[in-house]
Design an enzyme around this catalytic site. Structure first.
Site, PDB file in Angstrom:
ATOM      1  N   GLY A 264     -43.707 -23.703  24.294  1.00 16.99           N
ATOM      2  CA  GLY A 264     -43.630 -22.671  24.052  1.00 16.99           C
ATOM      3  C   GLY A 264     -44.616 -22.250  22.858  1.00 16.99           C
TER       4      GLY A 264
ATOM      5  N   GLU B  53     -47.749 -21.328  23.776  1.00 15.83           N
ATOM      6  CA  GLU B  53     -47.890 -20.654  24.670  1.00 15.83           C
ATOM      7  C   GLU B  53     -47.485 -19.135  24.236  1.00 15.83           C
ATOM      8  OE1 GLU B  53     -45.127 -23.065  27.038  1.00 15.83           O
ATOM      9  OE2 GLU B  53     -46.011 -23.461  28.795  1.00 15.83           O
TER      10      GLU B  53
ATOM     11  N   GLU C  22     -44.271 -31.120  27.290  1.00 17.86           N
ATOM     12  CA  GLU C  22     -43.273 -31.170  27.924  1.00 17.86           C
ATOM     13  C   GLU C  22     -43.491 -32.446  28.786  1.00 17.86           C
ATOM     14  OE1 GLU C  22     -45.699 -28.213  26.851  1.00 17.86           O
ATOM     15  OE2 GLU C  22     -44.429 -26.957  26.673  1.00 17.86           O
TER      16      GLU C  22
ATOM     17  N   ALA D 235     -39.976 -23.965  23.536  1.00 20.04           N
ATOM     18  CA  ALA D 235     -38.740 -24.282  24.002  1.00 20.04           C
ATOM     19  C   ALA D 235     -37.531 -24.344  23.704  1.00 20.04           C
ATOM     20  CB  ALA D 235     -38.864 -23.955  25.238  1.00 20.04           C
TER      21      ALA D 235
HETATM   22  N1  CAA Z   1     -36.100 -27.643  20.258  1.00 24.12           N
HETATM   23  C1  CAA Z   1     -34.797 -27.949  19.668  1.00 24.12           C
HETATM   24  N2  CAA Z   1     -34.852 -28.052  18.299  1.00 24.12           N
HETATM   25  C2  CAA Z   1     -35.981 -28.286  17.832  1.00 24.12           C
HETATM   26  C3  CAA Z   1     -37.456 -28.344  18.517  1.00 24.12           C
HETATM   27  C4  CAA Z   1     -36.920 -27.898  19.265  1.00 24.12           C
HETATM   28  N3  CAA Z   1     -38.265 -28.048  20.496  1.00 24.12           N
HETATM   29  N4  CAA Z   1     -38.015 -28.313  17.658  1.00 24.12           N
HETATM   30  C5  CAA Z   1     -37.278 -29.107  16.240  1.00 24.12           C
HETATM   31  N5  CAA Z   1     -36.385 -28.850  16.667  1.00 24.12           N
HETATM   32  C6  CAA Z   1     -35.009 -29.278  15.546  1.00 24.12           C
HETATM   33  C7  CAA Z   1     -34.459 -30.255  15.081  1.00 24.12           C
HETATM   34  O1  CAA Z   1     -34.134 -30.892  17.191  1.00 24.12           O
HETATM   35  C8  CAA Z   1     -34.508 -30.787  13.894  1.00 24.12           C
HETATM   36  O2  CAA Z   1     -33.021 -29.993  13.917  1.00 24.12           O
HETATM   37  P1  CAA Z   1     -31.377 -30.957  12.756  1.00 24.12           P
HETATM   38  O3  CAA Z   1     -32.294 -30.941  12.147  1.00 24.12           O
HETATM   39  O4  CAA Z   1     -30.948 -30.077  13.246  1.00 24.12           O
HETATM   40  O5  CAA Z   1     -31.214 -32.118  13.676  1.00 24.12           O
HETATM   41  C9  CAA Z   1     -35.431 -29.369  13.325  1.00 24.12           C
HETATM   42  O6  CAA Z   1     -35.912 -28.099  14.246  1.00 24.12           O
HETATM   43  C10 CAA Z   1     -36.056 -30.016  12.383  1.00 24.12           C
HETATM   44  O7  CAA Z   1     -37.345 -31.116  13.463  1.00 24.12           O
HETATM   45  P2  CAA Z   1     -37.313 -32.224  12.770  1.00 24.12           P
HETATM   46  O8  CAA Z   1     -36.383 -33.364  12.517  1.00 24.12           O
HETATM   47  O9  CAA Z   1     -37.235 -33.587  14.640  1.00 24.12           O
HETATM   48  O10 CAA Z   1     -38.147 -32.399  12.042  1.00 24.12           O
HETATM   49  P3  CAA Z   1     -39.910 -33.815  12.060  1.00 24.12           P
HETATM   50  O11 CAA Z   1     -40.117 -32.889  10.648  1.00 24.12           O
HETATM   51  O12 CAA Z   1     -39.212 -34.771  11.770  1.00 24.12           O
HETATM   52  O13 CAA Z   1     -40.511 -33.585  13.573  1.00 24.12           O
HETATM   53  C11 CAA Z   1     -41.382 -32.672  15.297  1.00 24.12           C
HETATM   54  C12 CAA Z   1     -41.072 -31.953  13.771  1.00 24.12           C
HETATM   55  C13 CAA Z   1     -43.109 -32.504  15.795  1.00 24.12           C
HETATM   56  C14 CAA Z   1     -42.149 -30.905  15.505  1.00 24.12           C
HETATM   57  C15 CAA Z   1     -40.466 -32.393  15.861  1.00 24.12           C
HETATM   58  O14 CAA Z   1     -39.353 -31.845  15.901  1.00 24.12           O
HETATM   59  C16 CAA Z   1     -40.264 -32.126  17.508  1.00 24.12           C
HETATM   60  O15 CAA Z   1     -41.027 -33.396  18.241  1.00 24.12           O
HETATM   61  N6  CAA Z   1     -40.251 -30.999  18.124  1.00 24.12           N
HETATM   62  C17 CAA Z   1     -39.566 -31.026  19.440  1.00 24.12           C
HETATM   63  C18 CAA Z   1     -41.386 -30.714  19.908  1.00 24.12           C
HETATM   64  C19 CAA Z   1     -41.570 -30.007  21.057  1.00 24.12           C
HETATM   65  O16 CAA Z   1     -40.894 -30.998  22.482  1.00 24.12           O
HETATM   66  N7  CAA Z   1     -42.315 -28.051  21.521  1.00 24.12           N
HETATM   67  C20 CAA Z   1     -42.283 -28.670  22.963  1.00 24.12           C
HETATM   68  C21 CAA Z   1     -40.362 -28.080  23.671  1.00 24.12           C
HETATM   69  S1  CAA Z   1     -40.279 -28.013  25.529  1.00 24.12           S
HETATM   70  C22 CAA Z   1     -41.217 -26.879  25.097  1.00 24.12           C
HETATM   71  O17 CAA Z   1     -41.574 -25.731  24.203  1.00 24.12           O
HETATM   72  C23 CAA Z   1     -41.369 -25.428  27.002  1.00 24.12           C
HETATM   73  C24 CAA Z   1     -42.349 -24.250  27.670  1.00 24.12           C
HETATM   74  O18 CAA Z   1     -43.586 -24.577  27.607  1.00 24.12           O
HETATM   75  C25 CAA Z   1     -41.319 -23.719  27.660  1.00 24.12           C
END
Ligand code: CAA
Length: 265
Positions: A108, A111, A131, A63
């Site tokens: 998400g 999920e 999360e 998400a």
């Molecule tokens: N939300 C918003 N933006 C996200 C995102 C997310 N979940 N995941 C990645 N992005 C964005 C980054 O912010 C980045 O944007 P910018 O270029 O504008 O900075 C772009 O995607 C590329 O990401 P990274 O530069 O971080 O890429 P990376 O290869 O270095 O890392 C990754 C990849 C490990 C997936 C890392 O992006 C990451 O950890 N993302 C978050 C993953 C996460 O925590 N997901 C769970 C969200 S909570 C949830 O989902 C709740 C629920 O159950 C409903």
């Protein structure tokens, strides 16, 4: 459609979440687009769906953390409901839905993949529920579907530690059925979807319903009653009559074996 592409090849529909700049993260707009695409699928002609992510890096990276970062308690709950309602719709979609996980399936994203009937993954796929490290619980069904899929002990370990796992481990614990080199993932998913689409449509739909609704029952006795109804419902259909007649023709004369082209019913 905005953040979600949809194409049809024969009886197979391919849904692609297309927000690669954010690794296909699910914000409200993506969820709305996905809902519109899913609800627009013509299930009379399409018999199996595949959901994947655009690009070769990410299925769905979760998400949208930016959007969630300022939510109040009530808004958080409403956002969870938005995702849950959609994923329940996917889970109970009348035709099978395959997740082709082509990279990150986090939060998400995992999920969404778990709301599909089963998951195929590319070798670079990464699964996890990060999360707890973000100060929230999984919010689109993760606590429930992960525990049901791989058992509560393993699900709790993954969720409490917020540790990601790679495709081979996901296969070992039963989260994904098969792992392919990236370039082979979509062709393999399409091939499998075509096999499913080639079987009797009422039978396939009823199998999905029987498994899903039966698993939601408390006892096997109640669950087999669900199956009985759906089993009975197949009779007198074109698929049942033609599928069985084809078998009986084969017995008389093996040369008469024909692949049954099941019509839409
Ligand atoms: N939300 C918003 N933006 C996200 C995102 C997310 N979940 N995941 C990645 N992005 C964005 C980054 O912010 C980045 O944007 P910018 O270029 O504008 O900075 C772009 O995607 C590329 O990401 P990274 O530069 O971080 O890429 P990376 O290869 O270095 O890392 C990754 C990849 C490990 C997936 C890392 O992006 C990451 O950890 N993302 C978050 C993953 C996460 O925590 N997901 C769970 C969200 S909570 C949830 O989902 C709740 C629920 O159950 C409903």
């Amino acid at each position: 459609m905005g953040f979600v592409d949809y194409e049809v090849e024969g009886a197979v529909g391919l849904v692609t979440i297309n927000r690669p700049k954010a690794l296909n993260a699910l914000n409200s707009a993506v969820l709305d687009d996905l809902k519109a695409v899913i609800e627009g699928v013509d299930t009379k002609t399409v018999r199996c769906l595949i959901i994947t992510g655009a690009g070769d890096k990410s299925f769905v990276a979760g998400a949208d953390i930016g959007e969630m970062s300022t939510l109040t308690k009530a808004e958080g709950e409403a956002f969870g409901k938005k995702g849950n309602d959609l994923f329940l719709e996917i889970e109970s979609f009348p035709i099978p839905v395959i997740a082709a996980v082509n990279g990150f399936a986090l939060g998400g994203g995992n999920e969404l993949a778990m709301s599909c009937d089963f998951r195929l993954a590319s070798e670079n796929a990464v699964f996890g529920q990060p999360e707890a490290g973000l100060g929230i619980t999984p919010g689109f069904g993760g606590t429930q579907r992960l525990a049901r899929l791989i058992g509560p002990g393993m699900a709790k370990q993954i969720i409490y530690t917020a540790r990601n796992i790679k495709a081979d481990e996901a296969k070992r614990i039963g989260l994904v059925n098969e792992v392919y080199p990236q370039a082979e993932l979509i062709p393999a998913a399409k091939k499998l979807a075509s096999i499913i689409a080639g079987n009797a449509p009422i039978a396939v739909r009823n199998c999905k319903k029987a498994i899903n609704e039966g698993l939601a029952k408390n006892t096997t006795a109640e669950a087999v009653q669900v199956e009985e109804k759906l089993f009975g419902d197949c009779f007198e259909s074109y698929g049942q009559k033609e599928g069985m007649a084809n078998f009986l023709r084969k017995k008389d004369d093996p040369k008469k074996v024909k692949h049954v082209a099941f019509i839409d019913e």
